[in-house]
Design a protein around this motif. Sequence first.
Motif, short mmCIF file in Angstrom:
data_model
loop_
_atom_site.label_atom_id
_atom_site.label_comp_id
_atom_site.label_asym_id
_atom_site.label_seq_id
_atom_site.Cartn_x
_atom_site.Cartn_y
_atom_site.Cartn_z
N PRO A 36 7.87 -44.72 -10.15
CA PRO A 36 6.86 -44.93 -9.21
C PRO A 36 7.21 -44.74 -7.69
CG PRO A 36 6.56 -46.53 -10.92
CD PRO A 36 7.85 -45.91 -11.16
N ALA A 37 8.24 -45.36 -7.41
CA ALA A 37 9.09 -45.32 -5.94
C ALA A 37 9.42 -43.95 -5.74
CB ALA A 37 9.75 -46.21 -5.81
N VAL A 38 10.25 -43.41 -6.91
CA VAL A 38 10.67 -41.91 -6.39
C VAL A 38 9.49 -40.96 -6.42
CG1 VAL A 38 12.24 -40.28 -7.73
CG2 VAL A 38 12.83 -42.67 -7.67
N SER A 39 8.61 -41.13 -7.13
CA SER A 39 7.26 -40.17 -6.90
C SER A 39 6.90 -40.23 -5.57
CB SER A 39 6.37 -40.39 -8.17
OG SER A 39 6.00 -41.74 -7.95
N ARG A 40 6.61 -41.40 -5.10
CA ARG A 40 6.22 -41.77 -3.72
C ARG A 40 6.90 -41.12 -2.76
NH1 ARG A 40 4.94 -47.08 -5.33
NH2 ARG A 40 6.87 -47.83 -4.53
N GLY A 49 2.37 -30.77 -5.37
CA GLY A 49 1.82 -30.46 -6.64
C GLY A 49 2.70 -30.47 -7.92
N GLU A 50 4.05 -30.60 -7.67
CA GLU A 50 5.04 -30.67 -8.64
C GLU A 50 5.87 -31.96 -8.34
OE1 GLU A 50 6.99 -26.99 -7.93
OE2 GLU A 50 5.63 -26.07 -9.37
N VAL A 51 5.16 -33.11 -8.15
CA VAL A 51 6.00 -34.37 -7.98
C VAL A 51 6.71 -34.86 -9.44
CG1 VAL A 51 5.60 -36.84 -7.63
CG2 VAL A 51 4.50 -34.95 -6.19
N GLU A 52 6.02 -34.69 -10.44
CA GLU A 52 6.34 -35.18 -11.61
C GLU A 52 7.48 -34.35 -12.32
OE1 GLU A 52 3.64 -36.47 -14.73
OE2 GLU A 52 5.02 -35.55 -16.11
N GLU A 53 7.40 -33.13 -12.08
CA GLU A 53 8.86 -32.18 -12.31
C GLU A 53 9.96 -32.51 -11.67
OE1 GLU A 53 7.90 -28.03 -12.03
OE2 GLU A 53 9.66 -27.45 -11.78
N LEU B 53 1.54 -43.16 2.79
CA LEU B 53 2.91 -43.07 2.00
C LEU B 53 2.73 -43.90 0.85
CD1 LEU B 53 5.03 -42.82 4.89
CD2 LEU B 53 4.27 -40.88 3.70
N GLY B 54 1.90 -44.97 0.78
CA GLY B 54 2.04 -46.11 -0.35
C GLY B 54 1.47 -45.59 -1.69
N ALA B 55 0.49 -44.57 -1.55
CA ALA B 55 -0.01 -44.23 -2.64
C ALA B 55 0.76 -43.53 -3.63
CB ALA B 55 -1.44 -43.25 -2.49
N THR B 56 0.62 -44.23 -4.81
CA THR B 56 1.75 -43.64 -5.95
C THR B 56 1.06 -42.35 -6.53
OG1 THR B 56 2.65 -45.86 -5.96
CG2 THR B 56 3.27 -44.39 -7.73
N PRO B 57 1.71 -41.14 -6.67
CA PRO B 57 1.35 -40.12 -7.44
C PRO B 57 1.44 -40.43 -8.95
CG PRO B 57 2.89 -39.35 -5.84
CD PRO B 57 3.00 -40.83 -5.91
N SER B 58 0.44 -39.96 -9.83
CA SER B 58 0.38 -40.38 -11.19
C SER B 58 1.61 -39.46 -11.86
CB SER B 58 -0.85 -39.71 -11.76
OG SER B 58 -0.92 -40.04 -13.03
N VAL B 59 2.38 -40.10 -12.53
CA VAL B 59 3.57 -39.49 -13.20
C VAL B 59 3.43 -40.07 -14.46
CG1 VAL B 59 4.83 -38.84 -11.24
CG2 VAL B 59 5.14 -40.96 -12.49
N ASP B 60 3.99 -39.20 -15.48
CA ASP B 60 3.95 -39.65 -17.11
C ASP B 60 5.29 -40.25 -17.24
OD1 ASP B 60 3.73 -40.24 -19.62
OD2 ASP B 60 3.09 -38.28 -20.04
N THR B 61 5.60 -41.42 -17.08
CA THR B 61 6.98 -42.11 -17.24
C THR B 61 7.39 -41.70 -18.64
OG1 THR B 61 6.20 -44.15 -17.67
CG2 THR B 61 6.76 -43.63 -15.63
N ALA B 62 6.48 -41.91 -19.55
CA ALA B 62 7.01 -41.78 -21.16
C ALA B 62 7.42 -40.20 -21.41
CB ALA B 62 5.83 -41.81 -22.10
N ARG B 63 6.88 -39.30 -20.66
CA ARG B 63 7.39 -37.92 -20.77
C ARG B 63 8.72 -37.79 -20.16
NH1 ARG B 63 5.94 -33.70 -17.34
NH2 ARG B 63 6.37 -31.68 -17.90
N ILE B 64 8.83 -38.46 -18.69
CA ILE B 64 10.01 -38.34 -18.39
C ILE B 64 11.09 -38.82 -19.12
CG2 ILE B 64 11.23 -39.20 -16.14
CD1 ILE B 64 8.61 -38.79 -14.68
N ALA B 65 10.59 -40.19 -19.47
CA ALA B 65 11.88 -40.90 -20.31
C ALA B 65 12.21 -40.06 -21.59
CB ALA B 65 11.15 -42.23 -20.79
N ALA B 66 11.37 -39.47 -22.38
CA ALA B 66 11.57 -38.34 -23.27
C ALA B 66 12.59 -37.31 -22.96
CB ALA B 66 10.10 -37.67 -23.74
N ALA B 67 12.12 -36.79 -21.69
CA ALA B 67 13.12 -35.62 -21.25
C ALA B 67 14.62 -36.08 -20.81
CB ALA B 67 12.51 -34.98 -19.99
N VAL B 68 14.64 -37.40 -20.64
CA VAL B 68 16.00 -38.01 -20.17
C VAL B 68 16.69 -37.98 -21.89
CG1 VAL B 68 17.27 -40.25 -19.61
CG2 VAL B 68 15.48 -38.98 -18.17
N GLY B 69 15.80 -38.62 -22.76
CA GLY B 69 16.31 -38.73 -24.10
C GLY B 69 16.90 -37.60 -24.56
N ARG B 70 16.07 -36.43 -24.51
CA ARG B 70 16.39 -35.04 -25.11
C ARG B 70 17.49 -34.51 -24.28
NH1 ARG B 70 10.86 -34.17 -24.60
NH2 ARG B 70 11.23 -33.14 -22.71
#
Lengths: 183, 206
Positions: A36-40, A49-53, B53-70
């Motif tokens: 979460p902090a890294v994404s912020r 648009g490519e934050v998650e990437e 700046l405090g708003a947290t973008p939505s990210v799929d942590t499960a997907r990221i963790a899976a990518a790390v595992g792969r």
Amino acid sequence: MTEPTRDGEPSDAALIARWRGGDERAATILVERHAPAVSRFVASMGERGEVEEVVQDTFVRAFGSLDRFREASSLRTWLFSIARNLCRDRARANRRAPTVVAIDETHLLSSSDPLSAAVATETESRLRAAMERLTETQRAVFTLRVAEGWSYREIADVVETTEGAARVHYHNAVRLVKEYLDE
Amino acid sequence: MSECTKLEMKDLLPDLARGALAGPALAALEDHLATCASCRAELELVRAAQTVLGATPSVDTARIAAAVGRSSSIRRDATVAVAQARRRRAWSVAAPSRRVWLAAASIVAAVGVSVIASNTTRSPVEPGPAPTVAQVEQPSTPGPTTPEPTRPAAPRSTGRAELVMAGGVSDLADADLESLLRVLDDVDTELDVEPAVLLPVLEGDV
């Protein structure tokens, strides 16, 4: 340098040791803890648009080179350093192939008062525009100090400068943002 | 509104806005804010920035963790492959010494045969012709062979010259030479199996 403190949860160092021992779950916990902090931070650095990437690349790179991770520094600082470098690389690439990036207004303030909401939206839009005028280093310092509450010492590690220089960057950034908002 | 020059107070504004200030520092800042319009304005700016700046973008942590595992799995496989390649490389590095030993053994054998042949030709008590190794190895060479009795008239060549004439490794029979070349080819082939494509993975270029 302080690790995230969570009651009853293992420290970053303990999780890294578990991951090195083959515990994949440890990596998941670390991702959930820091993503979460890294994404912020990534979003504030201009990646809309490519934050998650970028966040995913950050973690993949971090875990891919954990052997080079110095235990003396914090994992959090290290992750932000990697994220910052990725953002810089992408910014350079975008300069070569410029694209129009719209300001993300998906998480602006909500208010039951339409007038207040409009004023808030206007203020935030101007604030974002002001931040986009900052240098990359100023923006990183401003974000880490204001949004994450980091110390100048931690910020200095991420932006690869001294504690004193980080402080100067912060105050310069605040001054420039105020000047823009006063125009 | 004049700009406040008390940077030590300004430094604390983000902490105050986050509610992370307490004790004497909080009291000192509140006292300062009561009289400093510049810092009050800056505090509002900091609060607005925290909202943005405090708003947290939505990210799929499960997907990221899976990518790390792969990635980790691929890296482990690559590590094993590179370790195997390093073992092969170590063997290949040792291989030249094997080649050296083979060449040395060949030379020693050739020298031995040449010395024996030389001694045989030098010996005045032994009757009859003493063919050199070169003569033995090249029986099919056309043309007349120099008769042995004419050689004593010329100055005797040294033993070193005899070795050169003997041809060193070239004294090996064709079949033996081909066998030796096959061994050396096999040694070179070992180097071709280096999984170079995996090396960037370990270099952190993932």
